[in-house]
Design a protein around this motif. Structure first.
Motif, mmCIF file in Angstrom:
data_model
loop_
_atom_site.group_PDB
_atom_site.id
_atom_site.type_symbol
_atom_site.label_atom_id
_atom_site.label_comp_id
_atom_site.label_asym_id
_atom_site.label_seq_id
_atom_site.Cartn_x
_atom_site.Cartn_y
_atom_site.Cartn_z
ATOM 1 N N TYR A 1 0.865 -1.176 0.000
ATOM 2 C CA TYR A 1 0.000 0.000 0.000
ATOM 3 C C TYR A 1 0.902 1.227 0.000
ATOM 4 O O TYR A 1 1.878 1.279 0.753
ATOM 5 N N VAL A 2 0.568 2.221 -0.809
ATOM 6 C CA VAL A 2 1.351 3.459 -0.899
ATOM 7 C C VAL A 2 0.484 4.625 -0.448
ATOM 8 O O VAL A 2 -0.695 4.724 -0.820
ATOM 9 N N GLY A 3 1.066 5.501 0.361
ATOM 10 C CA GLY A 3 0.357 6.684 0.829
ATOM 11 C C GLY A 3 1.338 7.782 1.187
ATOM 12 O O GLY A 3 2.542 7.643 0.991
ATOM 13 N N PHE A 4 0.809 8.901 1.730
ATOM 14 C CA PHE A 4 1.693 9.953 2.218
ATOM 15 C C PHE A 4 1.106 10.557 3.485
ATOM 16 O O PHE A 4 -0.099 10.491 3.723
ATOM 17 N N SER A 5 1.983 11.122 4.300
ATOM 18 C CA SER A 5 1.582 11.644 5.603
ATOM 19 C C SER A 5 2.662 12.592 6.112
ATOM 20 O O SER A 5 3.805 12.550 5.661
ATOM 21 N N THR A 6 2.296 13.404 7.094
ATOM 22 C CA THR A 6 3.298 14.234 7.763
ATOM 23 C C THR A 6 3.978 13.449 8.885
ATOM 24 O O THR A 6 5.026 13.847 9.368
ATOM 25 N N ASP A 7 3.376 12.337 9.284
ATOM 26 C CA ASP A 7 3.926 11.514 10.368
ATOM 27 C C ASP A 7 3.735 10.033 10.017
ATOM 28 O O ASP A 7 2.730 9.422 10.398
ATOM 29 N N PRO A 8 4.679 9.456 9.280
ATOM 30 C CA PRO A 8 4.500 8.075 8.813
ATOM 31 C C PRO A 8 4.455 7.035 9.934
ATOM 32 O O PRO A 8 3.778 6.013 9.789
ATOM 33 N N VAL A 9 5.110 7.296 11.049
ATOM 34 C CA VAL A 9 5.071 6.346 12.165
ATOM 35 C C VAL A 9 3.660 6.309 12.763
ATOM 36 O O VAL A 9 3.095 5.244 13.011
ATOM 37 N N LYS A 10 3.081 7.483 12.968
ATOM 38 C CA LYS A 10 1.704 7.565 13.468
ATOM 39 C C LYS A 10 0.737 6.931 12.469
ATOM 40 O O LYS A 10 -0.179 6.206 12.843
ATOM 41 N N ARG A 11 0.964 7.194 11.201
ATOM 42 C CA ARG A 11 0.085 6.651 10.160
ATOM 43 C C ARG A 11 0.162 5.122 10.135
ATOM 44 O O ARG A 11 -0.854 4.454 9.971
ATOM 45 N N LEU A 12 1.364 4.560 10.297
ATOM 46 C CA LEU A 12 1.516 3.107 10.353
ATOM 47 C C LEU A 12 0.715 2.542 11.526
ATOM 48 O O LEU A 12 0.040 1.522 11.386
ATOM 49 N N LYS A 13 0.767 3.215 12.669
ATOM 50 C CA LYS A 13 -0.014 2.777 13.834
ATOM 51 C C LYS A 13 -1.503 2.779 13.524
ATOM 52 O O LYS A 13 -2.235 1.877 13.939
ATOM 53 N N GLU A 14 -1.969 3.781 12.772
ATOM 54 C CA GLU A 14 -3.382 3.838 12.374
ATOM 55 C C GLU A 14 -3.740 2.684 11.451
ATOM 56 O O GLU A 14 -4.793 2.057 11.603
ATOM 57 N N HIS A 15 -2.855 2.377 10.502
ATOM 58 C CA HIS A 15 -3.096 1.236 9.613
ATOM 59 C C HIS A 15 -3.176 -0.053 10.430
ATOM 60 O O HIS A 15 -4.070 -0.874 10.228
ATOM 61 N N ASN A 16 -2.262 -0.223 11.359
ATOM 62 C CA ASN A 16 -2.220 -1.453 12.161
ATOM 63 C C ASN A 16 -3.336 -1.528 13.194
ATOM 64 O O ASN A 16 -3.680 -2.620 13.650
ATOM 65 N N ALA A 17 -3.922 -0.390 13.560
ATOM 66 C CA ALA A 17 -5.043 -0.375 14.507
ATOM 67 C C ALA A 17 -6.379 -0.606 13.799
ATOM 68 O O ALA A 17 -7.415 -0.698 14.453
ATOM 69 N N GLY A 18 -6.354 -0.679 12.473
ATOM 70 C CA GLY A 18 -7.591 -0.909 11.724
ATOM 71 C C GLY A 18 -8.409 0.343 11.482
ATOM 72 O O GLY A 18 -9.584 0.258 11.150
ATOM 73 N N LYS A 19 -7.806 1.513 11.623
ATOM 74 C CA LYS A 19 -8.525 2.777 11.426
ATOM 75 C C LYS A 19 -8.638 3.167 9.955
ATOM 76 O O LYS A 19 -9.306 4.132 9.626
ATOM 77 N N THR A 20 -7.974 2.434 9.093
ATOM 78 C CA THR A 20 -8.008 2.712 7.656
ATOM 79 C C THR A 20 -8.753 1.573 6.968
ATOM 80 O O THR A 20 -8.290 0.433 6.981
ATOM 81 N N LYS A 21 -9.892 1.887 6.402
ATOM 82 C CA LYS A 21 -10.767 0.865 5.820
ATOM 83 C C LYS A 21 -10.083 0.011 4.756
ATOM 84 O O LYS A 21 -10.231 -1.215 4.740
ATOM 85 N N SER A 22 -9.292 0.628 3.891
ATOM 86 C CA SER A 22 -8.681 -0.111 2.779
ATOM 87 C C SER A 22 -7.569 -1.065 3.200
ATOM 88 O O SER A 22 -7.217 -1.975 2.454
ATOM 89 N N THR A 23 -7.005 -0.872 4.387
ATOM 90 C CA THR A 23 -5.903 -1.740 4.826
ATOM 91 C C THR A 23 -6.267 -2.596 6.037
ATOM 92 O O THR A 23 -5.479 -3.439 6.459
ATOM 93 N N LYS A 24 -7.450 -2.396 6.575
ATOM 94 C CA LYS A 24 -7.863 -3.044 7.819
ATOM 95 C C LYS A 24 -7.746 -4.570 7.784
ATOM 96 O O LYS A 24 -7.262 -5.187 8.722
ATOM 97 N N GLY A 25 -8.177 -5.183 6.702
ATOM 98 C CA GLY A 25 -8.218 -6.634 6.626
ATOM 99 C C GLY A 25 -6.891 -7.319 6.362
ATOM 100 O O GLY A 25 -6.848 -8.548 6.289
ATOM 101 N N PHE A 26 -5.826 -6.555 6.242
ATOM 102 C CA PHE A 26 -4.540 -7.140 5.857
ATOM 103 C C PHE A 26 -3.446 -6.844 6.886
ATOM 104 O O PHE A 26 -2.273 -6.860 6.575
ATOM 105 N N ARG A 27 -3.842 -6.545 8.111
ATOM 106 C CA ARG A 27 -2.909 -6.250 9.195
ATOM 107 C C ARG A 27 -2.172 -7.508 9.629
ATOM 108 O O ARG A 27 -2.723 -8.601 9.510
#
Length: 83
Positions: free
Chosen positions: A16-42
């Motif tokens: 998955y490719v994206g952009f953010s001002t804080d990639p570490v925080k964004r990774l935590k959001e992906h792993n917490a299931g807060k992103t619908k498109s990546t939730k099922g692949f944690r």
């Protein structure tokens, strides 16, 4: 400053490719299931990251990395053992 990142699912290897001002925080959001498109692949791990000065520059690079050429770029880095 913005960061363009690629994350890889530890479940099935998809990228998955994206952009953010804080990639570490964004990774935590992906792993917490807060992103619908990546939730099922944690869980996810960051495999590539680069900086961009502006949001416009980051978005353009994100679009490139999601294109066929960009996917080939990420694959070539992976094949070289860099990722």
């Amino acid at each position: 400053m913005f960061f363009v990142y690629a994350i890889k699912s530890k479940v099935d290897g998809r990228i998955y490719v994206g952009f953010s001002t804080d990639p570490v925080k964004r990774l935590k959001e992906h792993n917490a299931g807060k992103t619908k498109s990546t939730k099922g692949f944690r869980p996810w791990e960051i495999i590539y990251q680069e900086t961009a000065k502006t949001r416009t520059e980051a978005r353009a690079r994100e679009i490139f990395l999601k294109s066929g050429s960009g996917k080939e770029f990420l694959k070539s880095i992976k094949d070289l053992g860099i990722l």
